[in-house]
Design an enzyme around this catalytic site. Structure first.
Site, mmCIF file in Angstrom:
data_model
loop_
_atom_site.group_PDB
_atom_site.id
_atom_site.type_symbol
_atom_site.label_atom_id
_atom_site.label_comp_id
_atom_site.label_asym_id
_atom_site.label_seq_id
_atom_site.Cartn_x
_atom_site.Cartn_y
_atom_site.Cartn_z
ATOM 1 N N LYS A 22 0.853 -1.206 0.000
ATOM 2 C CA LYS A 22 0.000 0.000 0.000
ATOM 3 C C LYS A 22 0.881 1.246 0.000
ATOM 4 O O LYS A 22 0.673 2.161 -0.802
ATOM 5 C CB LYS A 22 -0.881 0.006 1.245
ATOM 6 C CG LYS A 22 -1.527 1.348 1.561
ATOM 7 C CD LYS A 22 -2.462 1.303 2.751
ATOM 8 C CE LYS A 22 -1.773 1.514 4.058
ATOM 9 N NZ LYS A 22 -1.445 2.901 4.400
ATOM 10 N N ASN A 23 1.887 1.271 0.858
ATOM 11 C CA ASN A 23 2.661 2.499 1.049
ATOM 12 C C ASN A 23 3.696 2.741 -0.039
ATOM 13 O O ASN A 23 4.287 3.812 -0.103
ATOM 14 C CB ASN A 23 3.300 2.504 2.433
ATOM 15 C CG ASN A 23 2.247 2.661 3.519
ATOM 16 O OD1 ASN A 23 1.085 2.944 3.205
ATOM 17 N ND2 ASN A 23 2.629 2.456 4.763
ATOM 18 N N CYS A 116 -5.341 12.486 12.591
ATOM 19 C CA CYS A 116 -6.039 11.207 12.462
ATOM 20 C C CYS A 116 -5.900 10.522 13.821
ATOM 21 O O CYS A 116 -5.329 11.076 14.754
ATOM 22 C CB CYS A 116 -5.429 10.363 11.348
ATOM 23 S SG CYS A 116 -3.829 9.751 11.796
ATOM 24 N N ARG A 121 -0.058 14.797 12.753
ATOM 25 C CA ARG A 121 0.477 14.558 11.401
ATOM 26 C C ARG A 121 0.536 15.840 10.577
ATOM 27 O O ARG A 121 -0.099 15.996 9.545
ATOM 28 C CB ARG A 121 -0.343 13.459 10.722
ATOM 29 C CG ARG A 121 -0.354 12.243 11.636
ATOM 30 C CD ARG A 121 -0.890 11.010 11.043
ATOM 31 N NE ARG A 121 -0.047 10.467 9.988
ATOM 32 C CZ ARG A 121 -0.428 9.397 9.298
ATOM 33 N NH1 ARG A 121 -1.587 8.848 9.548
ATOM 34 N NH2 ARG A 121 0.335 8.923 8.344
ATOM 35 N N ASP A 304 4.665 0.741 12.196
ATOM 36 C CA ASP A 304 3.464 0.074 11.679
ATOM 37 C C ASP A 304 3.341 -1.366 12.148
ATOM 38 O O ASP A 304 2.342 -2.015 11.855
ATOM 39 C CB ASP A 304 3.455 0.103 10.149
ATOM 40 C CG ASP A 304 3.273 1.513 9.626
ATOM 41 O OD1 ASP A 304 3.451 1.721 8.414
ATOM 42 O OD2 ASP A 304 2.974 2.406 10.434
ATOM 43 N N ARG A 396 -8.577 -0.491 4.736
ATOM 44 C CA ARG A 396 -7.708 0.535 4.129
ATOM 45 C C ARG A 396 -6.368 -0.071 3.735
ATOM 46 O O ARG A 396 -5.738 0.372 2.786
ATOM 47 C CB ARG A 396 -7.441 1.670 5.132
ATOM 48 C CG ARG A 396 -8.654 2.471 5.492
ATOM 49 C CD ARG A 396 -8.281 3.677 6.309
ATOM 50 N NE ARG A 396 -7.286 4.492 5.587
ATOM 51 C CZ ARG A 396 -6.870 5.693 6.009
ATOM 52 N NH1 ARG A 396 -7.358 6.195 7.129
ATOM 53 N NH2 ARG A 396 -5.985 6.383 5.335
HETATM 54 C C1 EPZ Z 1 4.067 7.016 6.276
HETATM 55 O O1 EPZ Z 1 3.254 8.029 6.835
HETATM 56 C C2 EPZ Z 1 3.189 5.773 6.199
HETATM 57 N N1 EPZ Z 1 2.038 6.048 5.331
HETATM 58 C C3 EPZ Z 1 2.708 5.388 7.608
HETATM 59 O O2 EPZ Z 1 1.977 4.178 7.490
HETATM 60 C C4 EPZ Z 1 3.938 5.139 8.474
HETATM 61 O O3 EPZ Z 1 3.512 4.844 9.798
HETATM 62 C C5 EPZ Z 1 4.829 6.386 8.486
HETATM 63 O O4 EPZ Z 1 5.193 6.721 7.124
HETATM 64 C C6 EPZ Z 1 6.105 6.191 9.282
HETATM 65 O O5 EPZ Z 1 6.807 5.102 8.792
HETATM 66 C C7 EPZ Z 1 2.225 6.022 3.990
HETATM 67 O O6 EPZ Z 1 3.315 5.761 3.496
HETATM 68 C C8 EPZ Z 1 1.015 6.318 3.160
HETATM 69 P P1 EPZ Z 1 5.991 10.531 8.299
HETATM 70 P P2 EPZ Z 1 3.761 9.572 6.815
HETATM 71 O O7 EPZ Z 1 5.833 11.754 7.475
HETATM 72 O O8 EPZ Z 1 4.492 9.849 5.545
HETATM 73 C C9 EPZ Z 1 5.847 13.764 11.750
HETATM 74 C C10 EPZ Z 1 0.138 2.767 7.772
HETATM 75 O O9 EPZ Z 1 -0.285 2.214 8.786
HETATM 76 N N2 EPZ Z 1 5.865 14.752 10.661
HETATM 77 O O10 EPZ Z 1 7.257 9.736 8.224
HETATM 78 O O11 EPZ Z 1 2.620 10.424 7.171
HETATM 79 C C11 EPZ Z 1 4.525 13.017 11.784
HETATM 80 O O12 EPZ Z 1 3.567 13.760 12.513
HETATM 81 C C12 EPZ Z 1 0.568 4.218 7.821
HETATM 82 O O13 EPZ Z 1 0.268 2.208 6.644
HETATM 83 C C13 EPZ Z 1 5.963 16.108 10.982
HETATM 84 O O14 EPZ Z 1 6.029 16.482 12.132
HETATM 85 O O15 EPZ Z 1 4.802 9.520 8.029
HETATM 86 C C14 EPZ Z 1 4.883 11.727 12.467
HETATM 87 O O16 EPZ Z 1 4.877 11.931 13.867
HETATM 88 C C15 EPZ Z 1 0.290 4.848 9.190
HETATM 89 N N3 EPZ Z 1 5.952 17.024 9.971
HETATM 90 C C16 EPZ Z 1 6.330 11.477 12.003
HETATM 91 O O17 EPZ Z 1 6.814 12.733 11.506
HETATM 92 C C17 EPZ Z 1 5.871 16.655 8.648
HETATM 93 O O18 EPZ Z 1 5.904 17.544 7.765
HETATM 94 C C18 EPZ Z 1 6.426 10.452 10.891
HETATM 95 O O19 EPZ Z 1 5.662 10.940 9.821
HETATM 96 C C19 EPZ Z 1 5.775 15.277 8.342
HETATM 97 C C20 EPZ Z 1 5.781 14.348 9.361
#
Ligand code: EPZ
Length: 416
Positions: A22-23, A116, A121, A304, A396
């Site tokens: 998915k990701n 969420c 996020r 995850d 999802r």
């Molecule tokens: C991706 O989410 C994945 N989703 C998530 O999988 C996964 O948990 C996550 O990466 C971490 O590995 C997809 O790929 C679609 P991040 P993403 O940006 O890109 C903070 C699942 O279950 N952050 O690495 O949203 C954020 O709040 C999903 O399949 C900021 O502060 O993750 C979080 O605490 C859930 N500012 C941390 O970084 C930003 O601009 C990690 O977020 C961006 C992120």
């Protein structure tokens, strides 16, 4: 609303085939906006989030056809420069359209993704990176609007190795003038798969999978065909399913090399995991030992998989500790596991799990995607019947998980 009913106690045995990631699929779907040529994606999983992303892309101006299990993408006419709120609010990954729209149109307007279940996020790291590439950013009335005459390559260092920010900025940079260097980039396998796809279209991305990604901007991109990597979190989820039921299963199409940190922890608890003829064999029968788990950016232990491994530790003797360092609120599954008899105490970003002799089936509620998987796993081993509601969360990210588990011998069914 669908529900899933499980009667626990069956050892899982047999074979399971892992679906596409998915990701990895979600950013690659969005990357097709970067070219007017035809792109074909293979091994795409049938998931709610993939359908939602297709709806977002159609709203922008993408024609998407399904040709015997494969998806063919082709832009149709002038692209719109925005993603609608009603779709973005259901799936945060929609924010990934900003990079390609900025690169193609010089303008992008996207609803700020709300929080969420697992956390606020924000997208500040994305926006800082777009500013570095020359975009003007304005936030008002719940929308963020970005404008630029022409994106210009630049060097940037991400505050945090954000997966989404790395993907968004890579996609913007492939058509920017000059060279872009992204330091402290995310290193997930899904980043590598996106880079492979972009390079198939004619981009010049190097270093994906390491902390430093270099992108040389090109004038335009062509089309191409790409097979999406297997889903490493689905793979890990089935490994835990074998372990928690004391079964032994053969996982086909999984990639062990994408799960090194998880496999190390699962072996440390006593699970036998080995590769055989390209498949992954998981024998969960030995007596398990407790664990200390701390989630980290890749290649560390994946956030995850935190909920799923916690279900396993609920019935493992002695005490385990889980520390969640990626999201601020990813313990929504704890309350539901406690309803099944788990003994868990939350202390800030850590959960202390005291192993109990058994879990008892109960009516529980899914709150987010991976929490739903944790409840399924707990139901597989609990005494009696577990009824899980709100399983749209599950759909999802898992393709027909109840069908795959039933084939492995689980007593599980979905009721409308
Ligand atoms: C991706 O989410 C994945 N989703 C998530 O999988 C996964 O948990 C996550 O990466 C971490 O590995 C997809 O790929 C679609 P991040 P993403 O940006 O890109 C903070 C699942 O279950 N952050 O690495 O949203 C954020 O709040 C999903 O399949 C900021 O502060 O993750 C979080 O605490 C859930 N500012 C941390 O970084 C930003 O601009 C990690 O977020 C961006 C992120």
């Amino acid at each position: 609303m669908d529900k899933i009913i499980i009667t626990g106690g069956k050892k899982l045995q047999g074979e399971v085939v892992i679906s596409g990631s998915k990701n990895a699929t979600l950013p690659i779907q969005v990357a097709t906006l970067l070219t007017d040529a035809e792109c074909t994606l293979l091994n795409v999983p049938r998931l709610r989030d993939i359908n939602t992303m297709n709806d977002v892309l159609r709203a922008i101006g993408m024609e998407i056809k399904e040709k015997n299990d494969n998806y063919v993408f082709r832009t149709k006419g002038k692209l719109k420069n925005m993603a609608p709120y009603d779709l973005v609010k259901t799936m945060r990954a929609s924010v990934l359209v900003v990079g390609p729209l900025l690169a193609r149109l010089g303008e992008a307007k996207v609803a700020l993704p709300g929080g969420c279940a697992i956390g606020l996020r924000p997208i500040n790291i994305h926006l800082d990176g777009f500013r570095k590439l020359g975009a003007k950013v304005e936030i008002k009335e719940g929308y963020v609007t970005l404008k630029t005459k022409k994106l210009v390559g630049n060097r940037m260092t991400l505050d945090f190795p954000s997966v989404g920010a790395t993907e968004n900025l890579m996609m913007a940079a492939v058509l920017a003038g000059g060279k872009t260097v992204i330091e402290n980039a995310a290193r997930e396998p899904e980043i590598v798969d996106l880079a492979d796809f972009l390079n198939t279209l004619g981009a010049q991305v190097s270093g994906a999978g390491t902390r430093v990604i270099t992108i040389k901007g090109v004038k335009e991109l062509g089309g191409g065909t790409h097979t999406v990597i297997p889903d490493r979190i689905e793979t890990g989820t089935f490994m835990v399913a074998s372990a928690i039921t004391g079964g032994d299963i053969r996982i086909k199409n999984g990639r062990l090399d994408h799960l090194a940190a998880l496999v190390e922890k699962l072996k440390a608890t006593g699970i036998e995991i080995e590769e055989s003829a390209g498949d992954i064999l998981v024998d969960g029968s030995p007596k398990l030992k407790s664990l200390e788990v701390e989630t980290r950016p890749y290649p560390g232990f994946p956030t995850d998989m935190q909920a799923q491994v916690m279900s396993l530790m609920c019935i493992t003797p002695e005490d385990s500790i889980f520390t969640e360092t990626i999201f601020e609120n990813r313990f929504m599954h704890v309350g539901e596991l406690q309803r099944m008899g788990a003994e868990i105490v939350l202390k800030g970003h850590s959960a202390l799990v005291k192993g109990v002799k058994y879990l008892s089936g109960a009516p529980v509620m899914a709150t987010d995607l991976r929490a739903s998987a944790a409840l399924i796993l707990a139901g597989l081993v609990a005494r009696g019947k577990t009824e899980i509601s709100r399983i749209y969360h599950l759909d999802r990210g898992y393709e027909r998980i109840e069908v795959k588990l039933e084939k492995l011998g689980a007593k599980i069914k979905r009721i409308k």
